[in-house]
Design a protein around this motif. Sequence first.
Motif, mmCIF file in Angstrom:
data_model
loop_
_atom_site.group_PDB
_atom_site.id
_atom_site.type_symbol
_atom_site.label_atom_id
_atom_site.label_comp_id
_atom_site.label_asym_id
_atom_site.label_seq_id
_atom_site.Cartn_x
_atom_site.Cartn_y
_atom_site.Cartn_z
ATOM 1 N N MET A 63 0.813 -1.214 0.000
ATOM 2 C CA MET A 63 0.000 0.000 0.000
ATOM 3 C C MET A 63 0.848 1.266 0.000
ATOM 4 S SD MET A 63 -2.728 -1.515 -0.283
ATOM 5 C CE MET A 63 -3.732 -0.053 -0.393
ATOM 6 N N ALA A 64 2.163 1.121 -0.200
ATOM 7 C CA ALA A 64 3.060 2.278 -0.157
ATOM 8 C C ALA A 64 2.704 3.295 -1.241
ATOM 9 C CB ALA A 64 4.510 1.812 -0.300
ATOM 10 N N GLU A 65 2.403 2.825 -2.455
ATOM 11 C CA GLU A 65 2.054 3.754 -3.530
ATOM 12 C C GLU A 65 0.813 4.556 -3.163
ATOM 13 O OE1 GLU A 65 1.444 3.123 -8.220
ATOM 14 O OE2 GLU A 65 -0.332 2.645 -7.020
ATOM 15 N N ARG A 66 -0.192 3.849 -2.659
ATOM 16 C CA ARG A 66 -1.433 4.539 -2.303
ATOM 17 C C ARG A 66 -1.178 5.584 -1.222
ATOM 18 N NH1 ARG A 66 -7.055 1.840 0.070
ATOM 19 N NH2 ARG A 66 -8.429 3.514 -0.640
ATOM 20 N N PHE A 67 -0.346 5.229 -0.262
ATOM 21 C CA PHE A 67 -0.063 6.155 0.833
ATOM 22 C C PHE A 67 0.658 7.394 0.311
ATOM 23 C CE2 PHE A 67 1.127 7.689 4.944
ATOM 24 C CZ PHE A 67 0.145 7.185 5.787
ATOM 25 N N MET A 68 1.608 7.186 -0.586
ATOM 26 C CA MET A 68 2.304 8.311 -1.204
ATOM 27 C C MET A 68 1.308 9.233 -1.902
ATOM 28 S SD MET A 68 4.869 8.219 -4.476
ATOM 29 C CE MET A 68 3.452 7.737 -5.495
ATOM 30 N N GLY A 94 -1.591 17.566 0.310
ATOM 31 C CA GLY A 94 -0.801 18.788 0.254
ATOM 32 C C GLY A 94 0.697 18.614 0.274
ATOM 33 N N MET A 95 1.208 17.405 0.560
ATOM 34 C CA MET A 95 2.652 17.198 0.544
ATOM 35 C C MET A 95 3.119 17.060 -0.910
ATOM 36 S SD MET A 95 4.979 14.181 2.337
ATOM 37 C CE MET A 95 4.592 14.691 4.026
ATOM 38 N N GLY A 96 4.276 17.554 -1.236
ATOM 39 C CA GLY A 96 4.809 17.399 -2.588
ATOM 40 C C GLY A 96 5.014 15.929 -2.940
ATOM 41 N N ARG A 97 4.810 15.604 -4.209
ATOM 42 C CA ARG A 97 4.874 14.192 -4.618
ATOM 43 C C ARG A 97 6.253 13.590 -4.348
ATOM 44 N NH1 ARG A 97 7.575 10.125 -7.590
ATOM 45 N NH2 ARG A 97 6.032 8.601 -8.315
ATOM 46 N N GLN A 98 7.310 14.307 -4.706
ATOM 47 C CA GLN A 98 8.652 13.769 -4.518
ATOM 48 C C GLN A 98 8.977 13.602 -3.037
ATOM 49 O OE1 GLN A 98 9.704 12.673 -7.194
ATOM 50 N NE2 GLN A 98 8.371 13.859 -8.536
ATOM 51 N N SER A 99 8.540 14.572 -2.237
ATOM 52 C CA SER A 99 8.764 14.467 -0.785
ATOM 53 C C SER A 99 7.993 13.293 -0.213
ATOM 54 C CB SER A 99 8.348 15.765 -0.091
ATOM 55 O OG SER A 99 9.131 16.849 -0.542
ATOM 56 N N ALA A 100 6.747 13.119 -0.675
ATOM 57 C CA ALA A 100 5.923 12.014 -0.197
ATOM 58 C C ALA A 100 6.554 10.672 -0.576
ATOM 59 C CB ALA A 100 4.515 12.123 -0.772
#
Length: 451
Positions: free
Chosen positions: A366-371, A378-384
């Motif tokens: 579920m890591a992708e979904r959590f990202m 609101g968190m940036g995609r790369q940071s997430a």
Amino acid sequence: MAIHPIEFRYGTPEMKAVWEQEAKLQNMLKVEAALAKAEGEIGLIPKEAADEINRKASTEYVKQERVDEIERATNHDIAALMKALQEVCDDDAGEYVHYGSTSNDIIDSSQSLQLKESIEIIRAKVVKLIEVLIDLAEEHKDTVTIGRTHGQHALPTTYGMKFAIYIDELMRQLERLDLTQKHVCVGMMTGAVGTTAALGDQGYDIHMRVSEILGLNPVQISNQVVQRDNHAEFIMTLANIASTLEKMALEVRNLQRTEIMEVGEKFDPEKQVGSSTMPHKRNPITGERICGVSRVIKSYVNVALANNPLWHERDLTNSSSERIILPESAILTDYILNLSIKLFSKLDFYDENIEHNLNLSNGLIMAERFMSKLTQKGMGRQSAYALVRSCSMDAYAQDTGLREILSQQEEILKYLTQEEIDETMDPHTYLGSSTKFVDNVISRAKDVIGE
């Protein structure tokens, strides 16, 4: 004594009947009869002779034993056919047998009849397999399972998706079969180098009429043979179908592995034996046979392609190999289609193992979904991505669940509540548009095969 496994182990009666020696003889006689009929209509030969040839152009009169006897003397199969047909015709009708044609007019046109019948049998089996898969896709549209890439757990998917992918691929195989039939199932009555010179000014009309009588499309142009790119297409289409069946069987074989055991072949514990020495074995023998036989079918592609470049207007190098690859490819493809229908009609599903394997990674899938959820909040995609990846590597190292690691991150708790974390980690709700994809494939397939 039987030698080849097709004689006693592989193949169905309906497809073998298409390629048996007497059926081949009957088709060649049918072409000789069509030629005589066309010539009689136009007046190239006496109508009475054409009628007599048509009456006697049958294995009821022309016996395979007699053709074989003549061929042993002449060393030429069509010359033997001509003489055997001539012998049974009354009066002087036999004098007009084969008038204006060459051997390959008879061979290629009669072979087209065999190929046409073979394609129709195979097409019907592909449709039957699609129907079986539609039932499975509908039944298991919402059966959530783990999707695997590189052999590793990736993301949740459904068994409906698996089966719908096979349906979609088999629908393309139907299209290929139909196009192949259009190309390869053609009639030819054009003479020694394709010009119809021996038939004079009426040659083209005879060529067209013979194809019409046989129910074939007339070849547009030829030399002494129908061009072998068509026959290569036939073999390649069957090889492509075989690759699809192998793909499907291979998936079942992998999913039946002891450590996975999500689905498996039907096994009869009362009668079936898995091993001569290990009493516990329940082997995926049907799937393994499909995969093994498909290799033989695919291996004939190189032979078929090599048959296309012939010397000038024709040589004989294609003939001997085609006597092997055409019937064997048709018989074996039909055979593994039957096996595939059997396999997928009787699949066993192990629901507890499906669910167990879905959760085997302890939430890492579920890591992708959590990202994505963090990005939506609101968190940036790369940071997430970097944060969730770090947490995933910690979960691997600590051999603990990803949910626990994520729930301890203050940076994450700024964006998500614990309840939202729990909801995001549910693999049964991360299926995107899977239902829509499956429904679309099923709907289209039903429309096409229902026509």
